[in-house]
Design a protein around this motif. Sequence first.
Motif, mmCIF file in Angstrom:
data_model
loop_
_atom_site.group_PDB
_atom_site.id
_atom_site.type_symbol
_atom_site.label_atom_id
_atom_site.label_comp_id
_atom_site.label_asym_id
_atom_site.label_seq_id
_atom_site.Cartn_x
_atom_site.Cartn_y
_atom_site.Cartn_z
ATOM 1 N N GLY A 22 -1.835 1.513 6.027
ATOM 2 C CA GLY A 22 -0.407 2.025 5.498
ATOM 3 C C GLY A 22 -0.088 1.538 4.162
ATOM 4 N N ALA A 23 -0.818 0.874 3.596
ATOM 5 C CA ALA A 23 -0.630 0.327 2.282
ATOM 6 C C ALA A 23 -0.778 1.636 1.306
ATOM 7 N N ALA A 24 -0.118 1.535 0.177
ATOM 8 C CA ALA A 24 -0.372 2.512 -0.928
ATOM 9 C C ALA A 24 -0.698 1.921 -2.352
ATOM 10 N N VAL A 49 -6.302 1.849 0.692
ATOM 11 C CA VAL A 49 -4.973 2.297 0.688
ATOM 12 C C VAL A 49 -4.988 3.923 0.229
ATOM 13 N N VAL A 50 -3.629 4.405 0.511
ATOM 14 C CA VAL A 50 -3.484 5.772 0.138
ATOM 15 C C VAL A 50 -3.269 5.793 -1.505
ATOM 16 N N THR A 51 -4.005 6.488 -2.279
ATOM 17 C CA THR A 51 -3.901 6.380 -3.635
ATOM 18 C C THR A 51 -2.882 7.554 -4.114
ATOM 19 N N HIS A 52 -2.005 7.318 -5.140
ATOM 20 C CA HIS A 52 -1.218 8.365 -5.868
ATOM 21 C C HIS A 52 -1.303 8.288 -7.242
ATOM 22 N N ARG A 80 8.060 6.492 -5.449
ATOM 23 C CA ARG A 80 7.894 5.821 -4.298
ATOM 24 C C ARG A 80 8.770 6.317 -3.136
ATOM 25 N N VAL A 81 10.036 6.626 -3.376
ATOM 26 C CA VAL A 81 10.952 6.971 -2.332
ATOM 27 C C VAL A 81 10.506 8.398 -1.823
ATOM 28 N N HIS A 82 9.883 9.356 -2.653
ATOM 29 C CA HIS A 82 9.461 10.642 -2.178
ATOM 30 C C HIS A 82 8.506 10.596 -1.222
ATOM 31 N N TRP A 83 7.501 9.671 -1.249
ATOM 32 C CA TRP A 83 6.319 9.381 -0.562
ATOM 33 C C TRP A 83 6.522 8.261 0.706
ATOM 34 N N GLY A 84 7.748 7.926 0.739
ATOM 35 C CA GLY A 84 8.259 7.173 1.704
ATOM 36 C C GLY A 84 7.422 5.775 1.982
ATOM 37 N N HIS A 85 7.213 5.013 0.853
ATOM 38 C CA HIS A 85 6.730 3.784 0.813
ATOM 39 C C HIS A 85 7.698 2.674 0.470
ATOM 40 N N GLU A 86 7.786 1.505 1.415
ATOM 41 C CA GLU A 86 8.767 0.571 1.403
ATOM 42 C C GLU A 86 8.224 -0.124 0.158
ATOM 43 N N ARG A 87 6.858 -0.615 -0.125
ATOM 44 C CA ARG A 87 6.318 -1.049 -1.190
ATOM 45 C C ARG A 87 5.037 -0.477 -1.477
ATOM 46 N N TRP A 88 4.542 -0.749 -2.775
ATOM 47 C CA TRP A 88 3.505 -0.147 -2.995
ATOM 48 C C TRP A 88 2.570 -0.949 -4.166
ATOM 49 N N ILE A 89 1.247 -0.931 -4.147
ATOM 50 C CA ILE A 89 0.585 -1.662 -5.150
ATOM 51 C C ILE A 89 0.708 -0.761 -6.508
ATOM 52 N N VAL A 90 1.041 -1.006 -7.693
ATOM 53 C CA VAL A 90 1.002 -0.646 -8.860
ATOM 54 C C VAL A 90 -0.226 -1.008 -9.851
ATOM 55 N N LEU A 91 -0.971 -0.133 -10.132
ATOM 56 C CA LEU A 91 -2.084 -0.243 -10.975
ATOM 57 C C LEU A 91 -1.887 0.527 -12.404
ATOM 58 N N ALA A 274 -11.252 -6.664 -3.644
ATOM 59 C CA ALA A 274 -10.669 -8.113 -3.355
ATOM 60 C C ALA A 274 -9.263 -8.232 -3.476
ATOM 61 N N PHE A 275 -8.445 -7.783 -4.687
ATOM 62 C CA PHE A 275 -7.157 -7.997 -4.806
ATOM 63 C C PHE A 275 -6.547 -7.121 -3.780
ATOM 64 N N VAL A 276 -6.786 -5.834 -3.692
ATOM 65 C CA VAL A 276 -6.248 -4.849 -2.835
ATOM 66 C C VAL A 276 -6.228 -5.262 -1.382
ATOM 67 N N SER A 277 -7.518 -5.738 -1.005
ATOM 68 C CA SER A 277 -7.763 -6.047 0.505
ATOM 69 C C SER A 277 -6.984 -7.246 0.915
ATOM 70 N N GLY A 278 -6.574 -8.088 -0.227
ATOM 71 C CA GLY A 278 -5.692 -9.545 -0.043
ATOM 72 C C GLY A 278 -4.373 -9.242 0.013
ATOM 73 N N LEU A 279 -3.963 -8.073 -0.438
ATOM 74 C CA LEU A 279 -2.699 -7.756 -0.261
ATOM 75 C C LEU A 279 -2.351 -6.855 0.968
ATOM 76 N N SER A 280 -3.242 -5.897 1.400
ATOM 77 C CA SER A 280 -2.955 -4.855 2.456
ATOM 78 C C SER A 280 -3.602 -5.523 3.621
#
Length: 280
Positions: A22-24, A49-52, A80-91, A274-280
């Motif tokens: 469910g992470a983005a 994660v779903v990527t945008h 972010r609001v359009h895609w309906g994510h409460e929070r997301w990872i920003v790269l 490793a970083f993304v897995s630790g967050l999601s």
Amino acid sequence: MTVTVAEGVDLWTSSGPPAASGAAMVLVHGGPGLWDYLAPVAGLADDLVVTHRFDQRGCGHSSGPVPSMTDLLDDLEALRVHWGHERWIVLGHSFGATVGLAYAARFPDSVQGLVHCSGVGPGTSWKTDHRAASAARLTAWQRMRRDLLGQLEHRTWAEEVEWRALSWLPDFADPDRASAWAHEDARVHLTINWDANRALNAEVDGEPESLQRDRCRAVRCPTLVIHGDGDPRPTWSAAEVADLVPDAELVVIPGAGHDPWRERPEEFRAHLRAFVSGLS
């Protein structure tokens, strides 16, 4: 697909499949004035994660007038609001790392984690080292040719490709593959938005260095600062970001240039996942 944001601006976007977590993660390209080129990076984590991805306003396939930094941050929040994510990872990569950091500081409740990739820190003193390192990777003839083409008011497409390739070649640490990679990027048949490039660079360069440092300190999410030691943008500048952001880790990848996922794909993939897995 396109997403319409403020002022009727249509942003070109591309999203990966949903993730079980469910992470983005949103990927912010550099430039300024370029277009999205981060599909290979999205593919390294799109099972986690779903990527945008998107083209910034006025750039690539997106419409709109010359943006300010505020416009870019507002556009990110609107997506972010359009895609309906409460929070997301920003790269963010390169200039996109500057955008991502500013977004995380301004919208702390929207950001789960930040990846600051191949970016720079506060101030403009890094530019001296960057220019010197870039010049050292070109022959005298290549520097002359790059500067000559850069002064032309109008370039043919062949001249444009040659000029872009000579400008971007120093970003690669591997001398045997640098030319091929630079020409691959140069042949993308999209127009660089030079008005956006000049305006955004002037805006960032004109900010007080103390304000930029305070912005780093305002980032509250876990942050991965990842940088290639062969990037002509100096590692010490990226390290300053890691020192200032309260919850940041610095990873320096040996033998990697400005696009570390190309030159050291396995190392970059491992650190990102490793970083993304630790967050999601």
